[in-house]
Scaffold this motif. Structure first.
Motif, PDB file in Angstrom:
ATOM      1  N   LYS A  88      10.665  13.750   2.639  1.00 49.23           N
ATOM      2  CA  LYS A  88      11.745  13.522   1.676  1.00 49.23           C
ATOM      3  C   LYS A  88      12.486  12.228   1.984  1.00 49.23           C
ATOM      4  O   LYS A  88      12.895  11.489   1.076  1.00 49.23           O
ATOM      5  N   MET A  89      12.635  11.925   3.269  1.00 50.97           N
ATOM      6  CA  MET A  89      13.301  10.673   3.657  1.00 50.97           C
ATOM      7  C   MET A  89      12.468   9.463   3.228  1.00 50.97           C
ATOM      8  O   MET A  89      13.020   8.451   2.782  1.00 50.97           O
ATOM      9  N   LYS A  90      11.154   9.572   3.359  1.00 49.87           N
ATOM     10  CA  LYS A  90      10.281   8.486   2.887  1.00 49.87           C
ATOM     11  C   LYS A  90      10.443   8.292   1.388  1.00 49.87           C
ATOM     12  O   LYS A  90      10.536   7.153   0.894  1.00 49.87           O
ATOM     13  N   GLU A  91      10.450   9.386   0.651  1.00 49.93           N
ATOM     14  CA  GLU A  91      10.605   9.294  -0.796  1.00 49.93           C
ATOM     15  C   GLU A  91      11.934   8.629  -1.146  1.00 49.93           C
ATOM     16  O   GLU A  91      12.005   7.802  -2.059  1.00 49.93           O
TER      17      GLU A  91
ATOM     18  N   ILE B 162       5.002   0.260   3.309  1.00 55.80           N
ATOM     19  CA  ILE B 162       3.575   0.648   3.290  1.00 55.80           C
ATOM     20  C   ILE B 162       3.111   0.987   4.709  1.00 55.80           C
ATOM     21  O   ILE B 162       2.434   1.986   4.950  1.00 55.80           O
ATOM     22  N   VAL B 163       3.485   0.128   5.667  1.00 60.96           N
ATOM     23  CA  VAL B 163       3.048   0.323   7.049  1.00 60.96           C
ATOM     24  C   VAL B 163       3.594   1.640   7.604  1.00 60.96           C
ATOM     25  O   VAL B 163       2.918   2.343   8.360  1.00 60.96           O
ATOM     26  N   ARG B 164       4.800   1.991   7.200  1.00 58.23           N
ATOM     27  CA  ARG B 164       5.389   3.232   7.691  1.00 58.23           C
ATOM     28  C   ARG B 164       4.771   4.474   7.057  1.00 58.23           C
ATOM     29  O   ARG B 164       4.935   5.573   7.562  1.00 58.23           O
ATOM     30  N   GLY B 165       4.078   4.285   5.933  1.00 58.26           N
ATOM     31  CA  GLY B 165       3.418   5.417   5.291  1.00 58.26           C
ATOM     32  C   GLY B 165       3.988   5.702   3.923  1.00 58.26           C
ATOM     33  O   GLY B 165       5.209   5.679   3.730  1.00 58.26           O
ATOM     34  N   VAL B 166       3.122   5.997   2.985  1.00 55.85           N
ATOM     35  CA  VAL B 166       3.520   6.274   1.604  1.00 55.85           C
ATOM     36  C   VAL B 166       3.686   7.783   1.435  1.00 55.85           C
ATOM     37  O   VAL B 166       2.847   8.555   1.907  1.00 55.85           O
ATOM     38  N   PRO B 167       4.755   8.225   0.763  1.00 59.54           N
ATOM     39  CA  PRO B 167       4.910   9.670   0.517  1.00 59.54           C
ATOM     40  C   PRO B 167       3.769  10.216  -0.329  1.00 59.54           C
ATOM     41  O   PRO B 167       3.221   9.508  -1.186  1.00 59.54           O
ATOM     42  N   GLU B 168       3.406  11.457  -0.081  1.00 64.43           N
ATOM     43  CA  GLU B 168       2.296  12.084  -0.806  1.00 64.43           C
ATOM     44  C   GLU B 168       2.499  12.019  -2.319  1.00 64.43           C
ATOM     45  O   GLU B 168       1.568  11.768  -3.077  1.00 64.43           O
TER      46      GLU B 168
ATOM     47  N   VAL C 246      -5.812   8.283   4.796  1.00 57.51           N
ATOM     48  CA  VAL C 246      -5.111   7.886   3.568  1.00 57.51           C
ATOM     49  C   VAL C 246      -4.065   6.814   3.860  1.00 57.51           C
ATOM     50  O   VAL C 246      -3.760   5.986   2.994  1.00 57.51           O
ATOM     51  N   ASN C 247      -3.510   6.782   5.079  1.00 63.26           N
ATOM     52  CA  ASN C 247      -2.581   5.711   5.441  1.00 63.26           C
ATOM     53  C   ASN C 247      -3.290   4.360   5.477  1.00 63.26           C
ATOM     54  O   ASN C 247      -2.709   3.333   5.120  1.00 63.26           O
ATOM     55  N   VAL C 248      -4.545   4.373   5.921  1.00 64.51           N
ATOM     56  CA  VAL C 248      -5.341   3.140   5.925  1.00 64.51           C
ATOM     57  C   VAL C 248      -5.604   2.691   4.488  1.00 64.51           C
ATOM     58  O   VAL C 248      -5.515   1.494   4.171  1.00 64.51           O
ATOM     59  N   VAL C 249      -5.887   3.650   3.615  1.00 62.32           N
ATOM     60  CA  VAL C 249      -6.139   3.324   2.210  1.00 62.32           C
ATOM     61  C   VAL C 249      -4.881   2.748   1.569  1.00 62.32           C
ATOM     62  O   VAL C 249      -4.960   1.837   0.736  1.00 62.32           O
ATOM     63  N   ASP C 250      -3.699   3.235   1.963  1.00 59.11           N
ATOM     64  CA  ASP C 250      -2.441   2.659   1.466  1.00 59.11           C
ATOM     65  C   ASP C 250      -2.398   1.157   1.745  1.00 59.11           C
ATOM     66  O   ASP C 250      -2.112   0.347   0.853  1.00 59.11           O
TER      67      ASP C 250
ATOM     68  N   ASP D 132      -1.020   8.034  17.153  1.00 58.80           N
ATOM     69  CA  ASP D 132      -0.494   8.226  15.803  1.00 58.80           C
ATOM     70  C   ASP D 132      -0.953   7.080  14.911  1.00 58.80           C
ATOM     71  O   ASP D 132      -0.866   5.906  15.296  1.00 58.80           O
ATOM     72  N   ILE D 133      -1.438   7.390  13.712  1.00 62.58           N
ATOM     73  CA  ILE D 133      -1.992   6.381  12.814  1.00 62.58           C
ATOM     74  C   ILE D 133      -0.939   5.355  12.406  1.00 62.58           C
ATOM     75  O   ILE D 133      -1.233   4.160  12.268  1.00 62.58           O
ATOM     76  N   SER D 134       0.293   5.792  12.216  1.00 59.86           N
ATOM     77  CA  SER D 134       1.357   4.851  11.827  1.00 59.86           C
ATOM     78  C   SER D 134       1.587   3.822  12.920  1.00 59.86           C
ATOM     79  O   SER D 134       1.776   2.628  12.642  1.00 59.86           O
ATOM     80  N   GLU D 135       1.558   4.275  14.189  1.00 63.14           N
ATOM     81  CA  GLU D 135       1.732   3.347  15.316  1.00 63.14           C
ATOM     82  C   GLU D 135       0.563   2.378  15.403  1.00 63.14           C
ATOM     83  O   GLU D 135       0.736   1.188  15.681  1.00 63.14           O
ATOM     84  N   LEU D 136      -0.638   2.898  15.167  1.00 64.86           N
ATOM     85  CA  LEU D 136      -1.833   2.039  15.229  1.00 64.86           C
ATOM     86  C   LEU D 136      -1.783   0.971  14.145  1.00 64.86           C
ATOM     87  O   LEU D 136      -2.088  -0.201  14.383  1.00 64.86           O
ATOM     88  N   ILE D 137      -1.392   1.366  12.924  1.00 67.55           N
ATOM     89  CA  ILE D 137      -1.298   0.402  11.815  1.00 67.55           C
ATOM     90  C   ILE D 137      -0.189  -0.614  12.100  1.00 67.55           C
ATOM     91  O   ILE D 137      -0.364  -1.826  11.865  1.00 67.55           O
TER      92      ILE D 137
END
Length: 1103
Positions: free
Chosen positions: A458-461, A487-493, A667-671, A744-749
């Motif tokens: 919800k915070m991301k949104e 984008i790097v932090r991650g897109v909400p579903e 899906v984070n990579v696809v973002d 964690d994928i977010s850290e890797l990205i």
């Protein structure tokens, strides 16, 4: 002449330049070999080289450099042909610049000021210099020299030419570089030594800019295993770009026809121009940067400032206008850009003429204000005309009312979306097409769920909603650094599908093609092709662990999208990995949106990935290898063979890491991919290798390295993913997770962007172009090696000879494609076929090449014999000759025994070679590489080849009267111009006479006594007399006597139609030592091949 300031390395130029004048900030230099003193041996060499050039395009003998006392960097700012010209520039600098420079405190400010002044002078002289560059008289003279020196076909189109030095060994040859549609040519004539170089663009393996100690900067060309260097170019960057464009054009046209068919601007090789290539390159760069449809072309570019409301300042950049889009990209480092579809524009105003500004109003109560636009009046009118907005005074006066009406209409449609569907005439597709993303169906979000992961979601949104309120939402949204950070932090579903559509440009495709997908689904369902068979086979292999694809809903949607795309683009059809990618798209996007996302990926973002040769993926792997060498030198030192990383990373590129990472991480990579393109995948690949650097360096073999990477991917998690465990993908290495620290994928990205985010998209695209040549030539070389391996088992030629023959065979195929817009020969090349079938020659192509290589010069390009040879060696009678058939024929003529050579000539005069119509018409070859492959037909063909028995001389049919006469003529043609021509003619006449008498005796013995028998001794005597007369030194008299003999043989002979067997002909010819010696005499094929290499292009030109 003032030059655009360019940095140079002065230390590499001491031997070529002498300083004439200098002061604290400028240096005037003279090129050795000019002016007083001459410069000794070095000056003599340099001066002699430069004297062959005219004043418009040579390396100028004088130049001025700018530098500052505390810097080692020099900038070239002016050049001159004469001393008077350069002194004028020097004096101007002394009078106008030197006094001002004392005001500045830092050397950076001084250099910046000087560069700005020089650019201003160039801008004032711009129009004059353009006229000089495009001087038609100069170009006409160059064209005449080009045609005279290289003797290419008159259709060959010269694009441009430059003066340069070509380095042959360690000695430079000053001359002219000519760039034409199909060839790179160089010519130099100096001190009696002529240097001529012709390289076709389709033979080039490497094309790149290089520099070393001797050459400050040069262009390196690798072709046929030889390195060629071109330097001392006045406009090196421009030259390189044109060369790159021509090489790319040739590769697309001749090797990659699928991509070329989508380039209508370059379809006609006779219409290629320098300006056309430059415009095409700019349009391509424009479409790639803004993710626009391939139909868009860059029409206008305007420098301007754009008011950025969220930052409250004007950002400098460029307005780029195409047929249907108005785009802006900043140039001040803010990385801000915006895309405005013309369909979204509701009005254009010019509120302030003093600031040369215009305001573009778009739907959603938004306005874009562009200021300091030089030609703002014309730009405003252009936008209006493309949007269909009236510019009349009455409408301008009531613009506020118009905006109010437009806005009320927009608000109405936003509240009633069904009315939009009715308005554009879109069909109700809900019955056939899924209208919800599969993730919302199989994993609906629980609003009341307050666990930590959902709260973070919800915070991301909320972060994205704030971003939308500041920067806009939808097609006219501002893109900047903050967008990338989110984008790097991650897109909400919930926002993933919408943002994928926006970043990829698929939203524009879908908006401009309403109802297109529904029609495709209706047309494609029920069709049966090879693609649909493969799709059905792979449907249940696509994310089988996800509940969406364990039900008919997901499987049916996946089937519809893949089948519709295969129907839309049969050139690609369906390739493995498309099912995995499409499955993920369907999870977060509606079915129609998933289709347009697939279109964007396959046709724009990952070009040439999804075809049988996956050229695009191989190119990006080569780019990846280059980046590893640059950024991970420790790894390169340990693993010198980087091909290992190519084999491992193939699935990374083809599936965007979806096949190796758990779905919730992938899906984070696809973002990131949809926002930054392939650059995001390359960055992440480097980060993965960097993370595992120590382990990879310590491993002993490739298998151990693969295990390390697999364990790493299994340990990657997404701690913020709100998906339940039933949806998340189970890792293969669960048992080892305890021993492997999770990542964690977010850290890797984030780490990938921090360490490798400085890799620019322009750098990636440049590397793609450079490596595409090498990748395609490597594939072509693999094809050649496989063909040679197969053919070498059938013939006596060695590998080197087969290599030369293959190159000639392939070039002959291309020669017929060079100057024709839609050459039928282009259809004969199909990389998806078996190696032997990829290159084939039609009759005209075969005739020209065979006439150059056959040993006895009996086949001219227009002779009927060429047609008979073509029919004879065309074993499958498809109207095409492959390399194996061609080589087997040559092998018989060069290395076969006397019997085999004679058998070849004998069969030329038998069906199917001889009896078909002699109009040169060959049966049309069947459609190749289309539709379903008939595997049973292939199996039957292989079975026939295996069971095929060796043909014996007894299997050959008898040769009749007409065929024998032609056989005799063929022998005369073969012997023509031979030193022993007369004795060979007599031998043929003797054999002919002997055979006729043998046939007459045999016929008399077989026939019973009859009244006409009394005439036969007379007839026989006549035959003997005529055959005696055949011992003539001219083939014409022999032909006449042979025909006369057959006519005088009496009515019974005509009724029985005499004939000969091959054994009779062979036995008779074996009795003539002169003929036996002629056919047994060795002919050096290497000499023939060398002559053919020189004559091949000229034969086409003189045709």
């Amino acid at each position: 002449m003032w030059l655009k300031p360019e940095e140079i390395l002065l230390k590499n130029a001491f031997k070529l330049w002498v300083t004439e004048k200098d002061n604290e900030y400028f240096v005037l230099q003279r090129r050795r070999g000019y002016g007083e003193g001459g410069g000794g041996l070095t000056g003599l060499l340099v001066g002699t080289l430069d004297t062959v050039l005219d004043s418009t395009s040579k390396v100028a003998p004088y130049r001025i450099l700018h530098h500052t006392p505390d810097s080692q960097v020099y900038w070239s700012i002016a050049c001159g042909v004469t001393k008077e010209e350069i002194v004028q520039h020097w004096d101007w600098l002394q009078q106008n610049i030197m006094r001002t420079l004392s005001v500045f405190d830092s050397s950076e400010d001084i250099t910046s000021f000087v560069q700005g002044k020089i650019r201003g002078l160039i801008a004032e002289e711009g129009k004059t210099s353009l006229v000089l560059e495009d001087d038609p008289e100069k170009f006409r003279e160059a064209l005449l020299r080009f045609e005279k020196w290289f003797e290419l076909a008159p259709e060959e189109k010269l694009v441009t030419y430059y003066s340069c030095s070509y380095w042959k060994g360690k000695v430079p040859c000053q001359g002219w570089l000519y760039l034409s549609t199909n060839f790179l040519c160089f010519y130099s004539y100096l001190l009696g030594a002529e240097v001529k170089l012709v390289i076709s663009w389709d033979e080039i393996w490497r094309l790149e800019k290089t520099s070393n100690v001797i050459l400050t900067e040069s262009i390196h060309v690798l072709a046929h295993g030889e390195d060629h260097y071109f330097s001392m170019l006045l406009h090196l960057n421009e030259t390189f770009v044109i060369m790159e464009q021509l090489a790319s054009y040739s590769i697309k046209r001749l090797f990659d026809k699928e991509a070329f068919e989508n380039e209508p601007a370059l379809s006609d090789p006779l219409q290629i121009t320098k300006r056309g290539l430059e415009a095409h390159a700019k349009s391509e760069q424009f479409r790639t940067f803004f993710r626009l449809p391939k139909e868009e072309n860059l029409l206008e570019v305007h420098e301007s400032f754009l008011w950025v409301p969220f930052s409250h300042f004007n950002t400098l950049g460029k307005i780029c206008l195409s047929e249907n889009y108005l785009c802006f990209a900043s140039q001040d480092g803010s990385q801000c850009h915006v895309i405005i579809p013309m369909r979204e524009v509701v009005n254009v105003e010019k509120p302030d003429s003093s600031s040369r500004a215009l305001t573009v109003y778009v739907r959603g109560k938004r306005a874009m204000r562009f200021s300091e636009v030089r030609d703002y009046q014309r730009l405003a009118n252009t936008i209006r005309s493309r949007c269909g907005i009236s510019a009349s005074p009455q409408h301008s006066a009531s613009s506020e009312a118009i905006r109010g009406e437009c806005q009320s209409l927009i608000n109405h449609f936003e509240d009633n979306p069904d009315d939009v569907t009715l308005m554009v005439g879109q069909k109700d597709s809900s019955k056939a097409v899924s209208t919800e993303a599969l993730m919302t169906v199989f994993h609906p979000q629980d609003v009341e769920n307050l666990d930590p992961k959902m709260l973070k979601e919800k915070m991301k949104e909320q972060s994205w909603n704030i971003h939308f309120s500041e920067y806009g939402r939808g097609t006219s949204m501002f893109f900047n650094r903050k967008t990338r950070d989110l984008i790097v932090r991650g897109v909400p579903e919930a926002l993933r599908g919408e943002l994928w559509m926006l970043f990829s440009g698929a939203v524009n495709d879908m908006a401009t093609h309403p109802g297109y997908y529904t029609e495709l689904v209706e047309q494609s369902l029920g069709t049966s092709t090879l693609a649909t068979d493969e799709i059905e086979r792979d449907l249940h292999r696509s994310l089988p662990e996800h509940p969406a694809f364990q039900s008919d809903t997901g499987i049916s949607a996946l089937r519809r999208v893949l089948t519709a795309y295969a129907y839309r683009n049969p050139k690609i059809g369906y390739c493995q990995a498309m099912n995995i990618l499409t499955s993920v798209l369907l999870l977060y996007a509606k079915e129609e949106e998933a289709f347009w996302l697939l279109v964007a990926v396959c046709e724009r973002m990952l070009p040439d990935y999804f075809n049988r040769r996956i050229i695009g993926a191989l190119v990006d792997q080569a780019v990846f290898e280059d980046l590893i060498r640059e950024h991970l030198p420790q790894l390169v030192e340990h693993m010198t063979d980087l091909s290992f990383f190519s084999s491992v990373s193939l699935s990374w590129f083809l599936t965007l890491f979806i096949s190796v990472l758990p779905i919730e991480s992938a899906v984070n990579v696809v973002d990131c991919f949809f926002y930054d393109g392939i650059k995001a995948i390359l960055q992440l690949g480097l980060a993965v290798l960097d993370y595992n650097m120590e382990a990879l360096i310590s491993c002993h073999d490739d298998a151990e390295a693969v295990t390390i990477l697999n364990k790493f991917f299994d340990s990657v998690t997404n701690k913020d993913s709100p998906l339940p465990p039933t949806v998340q993908q189970a890792s293969v290495g669960n048992n080892d997770k305890a021993s492997h620290i999770s990542v964690d994928i977010s850290e890797l990205i984030r780490e990938a962007y921090e360490k490798y985010g400085n890799i620019s998209s322009e750098e990636v695209e440049s590397s793609r172009k450079r490596n595409k040549l090498y990748v395609i030539q490597t594939l072509e070389d693999t094809t050649k090696q496989n063909v040679i391996r197969v053919v070498s088992q059938e013939v006596k030629f060695n590998v080197s000879q087969l290599d030369d023959l293959y190159n000639l065979f392939k070039r002959q195929h291309f020669l017929s494609c060079y100057w024709t817009m839609k050459s039928p020969a282009l259809l004969h090349h199909d990389p998806s076929l078996a190696y032997l079938e990829q290159y084939q020659l039609g009759f005209q192509q075969f005739t020209m090449l065979f006439s150059l290589l056959e040993p006895w010069a009996f086949c001219t390009t227009k002779s009927t014999l060429s047609l008979w040879v073509f029919r004879l060696i065309d074993e499958n009678q498809d109207g095409l000759i492959n390399f194996k058939e061609f080589c087997c024929a040559l092998d018989t003529l060069y290395g076969g025994s006397f019997t085999n050579k004679l058998k070849f000539l004998f069969k030329l005069h038998l069906p199917p070679a001889f009896d078909l119509p002699e109009d040169g018409v060959i049966r049309k070859s069947p459609e190749r590489g289309r539709g379903k492959v008939d595997l049973q037909a292939y199996l039957k063909q292989w079975q026939n080849e295996i069971l095929k028995k060796e043909e014996t001389i007894k299997d050959l049919p008898r040769i009749n009267q007409t065929q024998f006469i032609q056989f005799s003529k063929t022998l005369y043609n073969i012997f023509h111009a031979d030193p022993e021509e007369e004795s060979l003619y007599r031998a043929v006449a003797h054999v002919t006479s002997l055979l006729l008498r043998m046939e007459e005796v045999g016929r008399r013995l077989q026939e019973p006594s009859s009244p006409p028998e009394s005439k036969k001794p007379g007839n026989n005597t006549a035959a003997e007399e005529s055959s005696t007369n055949e011992a003539s030194t001219t083939p014409e008299s022999s032909d006449t006597s042979c025909s006369h003999n057959s006519q005088d043989a009496g009515p019974d002979l005509a009724e029985t139609e005499w004939s000969f067997s091959f054994e009779q002909v062979l036995a008779s010819l074996l009795n003539e030592p002169t003929i036996v010696h002629f056919f047994d005499r060795p002919v050096d094929i290497q000499t023939k091949v060398g002559q053919a290499k020189v004559a091949q292009l000229k034969l086409k030109a003189n045709k």
